[in-house]
Write a protein that holds these residues in place. Structure first.
Motif, mmCIF file in Angstrom:
data_model
loop_
_atom_site.group_PDB
_atom_site.id
_atom_site.type_symbol
_atom_site.label_atom_id
_atom_site.label_comp_id
_atom_site.label_asym_id
_atom_site.label_seq_id
_atom_site.Cartn_x
_atom_site.Cartn_y
_atom_site.Cartn_z
ATOM 1 N N UNK A 1 0.835 -1.205 0.000
ATOM 2 C CA UNK A 1 0.000 0.000 0.000
ATOM 3 C C UNK A 1 0.871 1.257 0.000
ATOM 4 N N UNK A 2 0.638 2.138 -0.941
ATOM 5 C CA UNK A 2 1.237 3.464 -0.950
ATOM 6 C C UNK A 2 0.129 4.492 -0.737
ATOM 7 N N UNK A 3 0.492 5.655 -0.231
ATOM 8 C CA UNK A 3 -0.493 6.712 -0.002
ATOM 9 C C UNK A 3 -0.005 8.023 -0.602
ATOM 10 N N UNK A 4 -0.969 8.883 -0.901
ATOM 11 C CA UNK A 4 -0.654 10.199 -1.437
ATOM 12 C C UNK A 4 -1.760 11.166 -1.020
ATOM 13 N N UNK A 5 -1.380 12.416 -0.753
ATOM 14 C CA UNK A 5 -2.359 13.455 -0.456
ATOM 15 C C UNK A 5 -2.517 14.371 -1.651
ATOM 16 N N UNK A 6 -3.730 14.476 -2.163
ATOM 17 C CA UNK A 6 -3.973 15.265 -3.370
ATOM 18 C C UNK A 6 -4.503 16.660 -3.070
ATOM 19 N N UNK B 1 -1.585 0.640 -12.604
ATOM 20 C CA UNK B 1 -2.331 1.402 -13.603
ATOM 21 C C UNK B 1 -1.570 2.678 -13.995
ATOM 22 N N UNK B 2 -1.885 3.165 -15.179
ATOM 23 C CA UNK B 2 -1.282 4.403 -15.673
ATOM 24 C C UNK B 2 -1.673 5.591 -14.793
ATOM 25 N N UNK B 3 -2.901 5.545 -14.256
ATOM 26 C CA UNK B 3 -3.362 6.607 -13.371
ATOM 27 C C UNK B 3 -2.484 6.719 -12.134
ATOM 28 N N UNK B 4 -2.200 5.585 -11.490
ATOM 29 C CA UNK B 4 -1.373 5.584 -10.289
ATOM 30 C C UNK B 4 0.043 6.051 -10.608
ATOM 31 N N UNK B 5 0.592 5.595 -11.717
ATOM 32 C CA UNK B 5 1.959 5.968 -12.081
ATOM 33 C C UNK B 5 2.074 7.480 -12.288
ATOM 34 N N UNK C 1 2.005 9.340 -8.918
ATOM 35 C CA UNK C 1 3.208 9.110 -8.102
ATOM 36 C C UNK C 1 4.462 9.753 -8.706
ATOM 37 N N UNK C 2 4.344 10.320 -9.891
ATOM 38 C CA UNK C 2 5.529 10.926 -10.528
ATOM 39 C C UNK C 2 6.035 12.119 -9.729
#
Length: 396
Positions: free
Chosen positions: A353-358, A388-392, A395-396
């Motif tokens: 699991x990775x997390x990100x704040x948008x 998925x391409x969306x996640x990649x 995360x860039x």
């Protein structure tokens, strides 16, 4: 030359139709509104497509005559032309009947050629509303034929909202603003929805086409109508795009979106948007309110990850609001971390699991909702497959 080829093909088709099905025309007058998307982000009108041939022939093959209207779909849709469809006397010879039917279709085809965009962008909802009002003013059996890719770039709903918001939320917003078209009792046929893209508009993947179709179907049915979608197998690329008013290209979703509801299940191959009615946090906090619904959501995500043991996910948090702030980014990250910790407590390996704040920059955000109760759709957590391409991209 193209116009003459079209008319000859339609004439031959009608002669075959009448020859095989004598008397197939209806005796009740018809009223047909054609909405044609002749604009910069769509291919040429697919008049040479076989299914479109058949459709035009079918709706125009009525010996009782009637009326028709053609509406051009641009940023400010307008009626191009309207006219009468002459009644064909049953005592006429078959040759004369066929000739009159072919003439009717030639008139319609000429009207299509007169439909030119005058205003930048595309307001599909406004055109649909106009078509409903025009049909209401006409007598006889009412039909609307939409020939367009269905991608709207301006108006009451924008393309981002169409792809990111739940269909029931869209319908409710239109109903509250008294902006649903009046399509009561009208049969609507939509040609080319999602697959007539050209120019600055990228082709829509099948998942985005389904998303768009579901949204328009929900709107049309809520407005009292019924719609049938007809795909276009072939259409010519547009040669005069540069001479037309500009239309903004829309980036379609790269992965199918699910708006999680109690009746839905978690599918890790799709992007799942979980709004605050399913996972509700304390105001201005990363503390999740413990409810039966939130417990079930966490349990369902954990079960899906146990069944798909190789899948890794990205949890993206989002907050409501219209202005950027360091706290908004931190809070959205903390909320994603809260969901992660609950999944780890349920037995899921934390390295999956990775997390990100948008913050306020979620791709699934609906613009202009502010921070009040109406902004609930923007206070969401999103589950995305890391492959998925969306996640990649996130995360860039």
């Amino acid at each position: 030359m193209k116009k003459r080829t079209f008319v000859m093909a339609i004439s031959l088709f009608l002669i075959m139709c009448v020859g095989m099905l004598s008397g197939c025309g209806k005796r009740e007058p018809m009223s047909i509104v054609f909405v044609v998307g002749n604009h910069a982000n769509s291919k040429e009108l697919p008049v040479n497509d076989v299914d479109t041939y058949n459709l035009i022939s079918k709706v125009m093959d009525n010996e009782a005559g009637g009326t028709f209207s053609v509406i051009e779909l641009d940023g400010s849709p307008y009626e191009v032309v309207s006219g009468k469809i002459p009644e064909i006397n049953s005592t006429y010879s078959e040759t004369r009947k066929n000739s009159m039917k072919a003439q009717n279709i030639e008139v319609l085809y000429q009207a299509f050629n007169m439909a030119v965009p005058k205003t930048p962008e595309v307001d599909v909802l406004k055109a649909l509303t106009m078509a409903g009002k025009r049909a209401e003013s006409m007598e006889g059996e009412k039909q609307i034929v939409m020939i367009d890719n269905g991608i709207l770039t301006t108006g009451m709903i924008d393309a981002k909202t169409m792809f990111s918001a739940d269909e029931s939320w869209i319908v409710e917003q239109l109903r509250e603003k008294n902006s649903l078209p009046n399509l009561e009792g009208i049969e609507l046929t939509w040609v080319g929805l999602g697959n007539l893209s050209a120019g600055s508009q990228k082709d829509l993947p099948e998942s985005a086409q389904r998303e768009l179709r579901d949204k328009w179907e929900a709107i049309i049915e809520a407005a009292g109508g019924h719609v049938e979608f007809v795909p276009v197998l072939s259409a010519l690329e547009r040669s005069n795009e540069d001479a037309m008013p500009s239309v903004t290209g829309i980036d379609p979703p790269k992965q199918e979106i699910i708006h999680l509801e109690e009746s839905n299940t978690i599918d890790l191959d799709k992007t799942t948007v979980i709004s605050e009615n399913m996972l509700m946090f304390e105001p201005d906090s990363a503390e999740l309110k413990q409810t039966k619904t939130s417990d079930k959501v966490i349990s369902d995500i954990a079960s899906a990850m146990e069944k798909s043991s190789e899948t890794k996910i990205l949890i993206a948090g989002s907050v409501a609001g219209d202005s950027e702030s360091a706290w908004g980014e931190e809070l959205s990250k903390m909320r994603a971390e809260t969901v992660k910790s609950l999944l780890v407590a349920a037995g899921i390996e934390q390295d999956r699991i990775k997390t990100i704040g948008l913050s306020i920059h979620s791709p699934w955000r609906i613009d202009g909702l502010g921070v009040g109760p109406e902004a609930a759709p923007n206070r969401h957590v999103v589950i995305i497959n890391q492959a998925s391409e969306t996640a990649m991209e996130l995360l860039e």
